[in-house]
Design an enzyme around this catalytic site. Structure first.
Site, PDB file in Angstrom:
ATOM      1  N   HIS A  75       0.874  -1.183   0.000  1.00 37.92           N
ATOM      2  CA  HIS A  75       0.000   0.000   0.000  1.00 37.92           C
ATOM      3  C   HIS A  75       0.906   1.227   0.000  1.00 37.92           C
ATOM      4  O   HIS A  75       1.685   1.411   0.935  1.00 37.92           O
ATOM      5  CB  HIS A  75      -0.887  -0.006   1.254  1.00 37.92           C
ATOM      6  CG  HIS A  75      -1.812  -1.191   1.304  1.00 37.92           C
ATOM      7  ND1 HIS A  75      -3.084  -1.178   0.780  1.00 37.92           N
ATOM      8  CD2 HIS A  75      -1.630  -2.442   1.795  1.00 37.92           C
ATOM      9  CE1 HIS A  75      -3.663  -2.364   0.959  1.00 37.92           C
ATOM     10  NE2 HIS A  75      -2.790  -3.153   1.567  1.00 37.92           N
ATOM     11  N   ARG A  77      -0.352   4.386  -0.501  1.00 36.85           N
ATOM     12  CA  ARG A  77      -1.154   5.463   0.118  1.00 36.85           C
ATOM     13  C   ARG A  77      -1.346   6.732  -0.717  1.00 36.85           C
ATOM     14  O   ARG A  77      -2.041   7.640  -0.280  1.00 36.85           O
ATOM     15  CB  ARG A  77      -0.570   5.867   1.479  1.00 36.85           C
ATOM     16  CG  ARG A  77      -0.505   4.741   2.481  1.00 36.85           C
ATOM     17  CD  ARG A  77      -1.880   4.233   2.880  1.00 36.85           C
ATOM     18  NE  ARG A  77      -1.807   3.294   3.988  1.00 36.85           N
ATOM     19  CZ  ARG A  77      -2.446   2.121   4.006  1.00 36.85           C
ATOM     20  NH1 ARG A  77      -3.230   1.750   3.011  1.00 36.85           N
ATOM     21  NH2 ARG A  77      -2.320   1.324   5.043  1.00 36.85           N
ATOM     22  N   ASP A 164      -8.644  -5.268  -2.269  1.00 41.33           N
ATOM     23  CA  ASP A 164      -7.942  -5.538  -1.007  1.00 41.33           C
ATOM     24  C   ASP A 164      -8.391  -4.626   0.124  1.00 41.33           C
ATOM     25  O   ASP A 164      -8.550  -3.424  -0.035  1.00 41.33           O
ATOM     26  CB  ASP A 164      -6.427  -5.402  -1.179  1.00 41.33           C
ATOM     27  CG  ASP A 164      -5.714  -5.767   0.111  1.00 41.33           C
ATOM     28  OD1 ASP A 164      -6.077  -6.793   0.701  1.00 41.33           O
ATOM     29  OD2 ASP A 164      -4.826  -5.016   0.535  1.00 41.33           O
ATOM     30  N   HIS A 244      -2.509 -12.718   1.346  1.00 43.38           N
ATOM     31  CA  HIS A 244      -2.219 -12.927   2.780  1.00 43.38           C
ATOM     32  C   HIS A 244      -2.983 -14.064   3.457  1.00 43.38           C
ATOM     33  O   HIS A 244      -3.755 -13.842   4.379  1.00 43.38           O
ATOM     34  CB  HIS A 244      -2.379 -11.634   3.571  1.00 43.38           C
ATOM     35  CG  HIS A 244      -3.591 -10.785   3.234  1.00 43.38           C
ATOM     36  ND1 HIS A 244      -4.854 -11.305   3.085  1.00 43.38           N
ATOM     37  CD2 HIS A 244      -3.712  -9.448   3.041  1.00 43.38           C
ATOM     38  CE1 HIS A 244      -5.694 -10.322   2.807  1.00 43.38           C
ATOM     39  NE2 HIS A 244      -5.034  -9.189   2.766  1.00 43.38           N
ATOM     40  N   ASN A 291      -5.123  -7.025   9.225  1.00 39.79           N
ATOM     41  CA  ASN A 291      -6.180  -7.790   8.588  1.00 39.79           C
ATOM     42  C   ASN A 291      -5.614  -8.579   7.431  1.00 39.79           C
ATOM     43  O   ASN A 291      -5.002  -7.965   6.560  1.00 39.79           O
ATOM     44  CB  ASN A 291      -7.242  -6.836   8.029  1.00 39.79           C
ATOM     45  CG  ASN A 291      -8.528  -6.944   8.795  1.00 39.79           C
ATOM     46  OD1 ASN A 291      -8.772  -7.938   9.458  1.00 39.79           O
ATOM     47  ND2 ASN A 291      -9.342  -5.921   8.690  1.00 39.79           N
ATOM     48  N   ASP A 318       2.412  -7.102   2.331  1.00 44.95           N
ATOM     49  CA  ASP A 318       1.225  -6.312   2.713  1.00 44.95           C
ATOM     50  C   ASP A 318       1.666  -5.062   3.488  1.00 44.95           C
ATOM     51  O   ASP A 318       1.081  -4.715   4.518  1.00 44.95           O
ATOM     52  CB  ASP A 318       0.218  -7.134   3.517  1.00 44.95           C
ATOM     53  CG  ASP A 318      -1.139  -6.431   3.628  1.00 44.95           C
ATOM     54  OD1 ASP A 318      -1.308  -5.332   3.050  1.00 44.95           O
ATOM     55  OD2 ASP A 318      -2.028  -6.971   4.304  1.00 44.95           O
ATOM     56  N   GLY A 337      -2.964  -2.768  10.002  1.00 49.59           N
ATOM     57  CA  GLY A 337      -1.869  -2.728   9.036  1.00 49.59           C
ATOM     58  C   GLY A 337      -0.525  -2.538   9.696  1.00 49.59           C
ATOM     59  O   GLY A 337      -0.427  -1.913  10.757  1.00 49.59           O
TER      60      GLY A 337
HETATM   61  O1  DOR Z   1      -4.028  -4.841   7.686  1.00 51.38           O
HETATM   62  C1  DOR Z   1      -4.399  -4.441   6.602  1.00 51.38           C
HETATM   63  N1  DOR Z   1      -4.154  -3.179   6.202  1.00 51.38           N
HETATM   64  N2  DOR Z   1      -5.067  -5.259   5.805  1.00 51.38           N
HETATM   65  C2  DOR Z   1      -5.647  -4.841   4.666  1.00 51.38           C
HETATM   66  O2  DOR Z   1      -6.225  -5.632   3.995  1.00 51.38           O
HETATM   67  C3  DOR Z   1      -5.590  -3.421   4.293  1.00 51.38           C
HETATM   68  C4  DOR Z   1      -4.406  -2.771   4.863  1.00 51.38           C
HETATM   69  C5  DOR Z   1      -4.419  -1.271   4.798  1.00 51.38           C
HETATM   70  O3  DOR Z   1      -4.751  -0.714   3.749  1.00 51.38           O
HETATM   71  O4  DOR Z   1      -4.060  -0.637   5.802  1.00 51.38           O
HETATM   72 ZN    ZN Z   2      -5.867  -7.392   2.447  1.00 49.91          ZN
END
Ligand code: DOR
Ligand code: ZN
Length: 437
Positions: A75, A77, A164, A244, A291, A318, A337
């Site tokens: 990610h 952002r 996702d 994941h 997650n 992730d 996350g």
């Molecule tokens: O822990 C997570 N963070 N799982 C996800 O699927 C999304 C991600 C996030 O964008 O922060």
């Molecule tokens: Zn995810």
């Protein structure tokens, strides 16, 4: 002039390229941003090389020289949460972790569900320290209601689609998404979570969640989501990639589906391969909130078994940056996350290679050739003619994870303070050194 023949030569290292089945001491020769060859350094060449300037000759004695690592789940952002990470800072973190290619998820603001936003990300990534491949959204704004124009996204260069963070709860939508993606032979990457079963959860449902009085997501929420989409994948003949993986049920479902010839692939994160939910009660470290959640030991062991026997094709971080002020709160109020780009390699070496689960070649395959194959990305090999994307690894280097050393804008790692073995020394992107320890 001798230096004209090659722009860069890496000598003295042990070259590991699982795609080529190559694993021995050799030189790597680079010209015009591409790999020219991997070969023993001949006596004649030795002279030529000696004439190269110090910037053009890397002594990799005692090091491993591998294809640049590929992380298909990060990610970045941007757009929208540049306080947590930018494409530029995320790519710097990637380079510091040995990654030369990353695939960014579409849960940005705005969401990557349209051509303009794909283009925006690609433009921002242009002069960065890693290649960025865009994963578009399956459904508009990840709402699970209406499909994105997947054809437009692919035309613009999206390499896959994913919602996702969310799971398209409606099977009809997922069916159509799989069929739409199939027209372009791309994978639908799936965040497996039946959100009706996991509603309100902040950790794994287990003895630990009962003890801590926190709402848990049962492992079956993941298993059901995986089973449904494997059935849809078998039915549509599309390509499904499970992100994941964190539960025994999911691993077993994927193993069985693969044996039946269903077109399914899977990834696991270092945190699901290493941690258990017992960690949470020790200090309520909100960086452990992710997650899917960190599970119990049996699930963790099943994910390792799946990785070892090939059920799980690749390792992905992730990488999910969140700013400190948002993580600095009660466990159940923190966003889910953790960052991962800069710790993945050290964790893999320390907890998977040193514990005897994977060889170096296995681990590198799961971070290069396999992810490249799943999403049909360039690179992942040092074959002549490939982009000169390379990681030089100091395999026995001992180091401590330190928050202030992260290149990522966010510091939300539960591994801060951990002592790891194995670290990237140099990262090369298209023949250009983008990171040096
Ligand atoms: O822990 C997570 N963070 N799982 C996800 O699927 C999304 C991600 C996030 O964008 O922060
Ligand atoms: Zn995810």
């Amino acid at each position: 002039m001798a230096s004209k023949k090659y722009d860069l030569v890496i000598k003295g290292g042990r070259v590991i390229d699982p795609a080529l089945g190559f694993g021995k001491d050799a030189g790597v020769f680079i010209k015009d941003g591409l790999i020219k060859k991997i070969a023993a350094v001949s006596a004649a060449e030795s002279k030529e090389i000696a004439a190269l300037g110090e910037k053009q000759l890397i002594d990799a004695s005692g090091m491993l020289v591998v294809p640049g690592l590929i992380d298909i789940h990060v990610h970045l952002r941007e757009p929208g949460r540049e306080d947590a990470e930018t494409i530029e800072s995320g790519c710097r973190a990637a380079a510091a972790g040995g990654f030369t290619s990353v695939c960014c998820m579409p849960n940005t603001t705005p969401c990557i569900d349209n051509q303009e936003t794909v283009k925006f990300v690609q433009d921002r990534a242009k002069d960065c320290n890693a290649h960025v491949f865009v994963v578009g959204a399956v459904t508009k704004n990840l709402e699970g209601r209406e499909l994105s124009e997947i054809g437009d996204l692919v035309k613009m260069g999206a390499v896959a689609v994913s919602d996702d963070g969310k799971y398209p709860q409606n099977p009809e939508i997922m069916r159509r998404g799989l069929e739409y993606a199939k027209m372009f032979d791309i994978s639908v990457m799936q965040h497996a979570e039946d959100q009706l079963l996991s509603a309100g959860a902040v950790m794994n449902e287990s003895y630990q969640s009962a003890r801590l009085g926190l709402k848990g997501a049962p492992p079956v929420a993941e298993e059901i989501a995986v089973l449904r989409d494997i059935a849809l994948c078998r039915f549509t003949g599309s390509r499904l990639h499970i992100q994941h993986v964190s539960t025994r049920g999911a691993v077993e479902a994927i193993r069985k589906a693969k044996a039946e010839g269903v077109n399914v692939t899977a990834e696991a994160t270092p945190h699901h391969l290493i941690l258990t939910d017992e960690e949470i009660g020790k200090a309520f470290n909100t960086n452990l909130r992710v997650n899917p959640p960190i599970r119990g030991a049996d699930d963790r062991d099943a994910v390792i078994e799946g990785l070892v026997d090939g059920t799980i094709d690749c390792i992905a971080s992730d990488h999910a940056p969140h700013p400190e002020e948002e993580k600095d709160c009660e466990f159940d109020r923190a966003p889910a996350g953790m960052i991962g780009l800069e710790t993945t390699l050290g964790l893999v070496k320390t907890y998977l290679i040193d514990k005897g689960y994977l060889s170096w070649a296995d681990a590198i395959r799961k971070m290069t050739a396999n992810p490249a194959r799943i999403l049909k990305l360039p690179g992942g090999t040092l074959e002549a003619g490939s982009p000169a994307d390379i990681a030089i690894i100091d395999p026995e280097k001992r180091w401590t994870v330190k928050a202030e050393k992260f290149r990522s804008k966010s510091k939300n790692s539960p591994f801060i303070g951990w002592k790891l073995t194995g670290r990237v020394r140099t990262t090369i992107l298209g023949g250009r050194i983008v990171f040096e320890q």
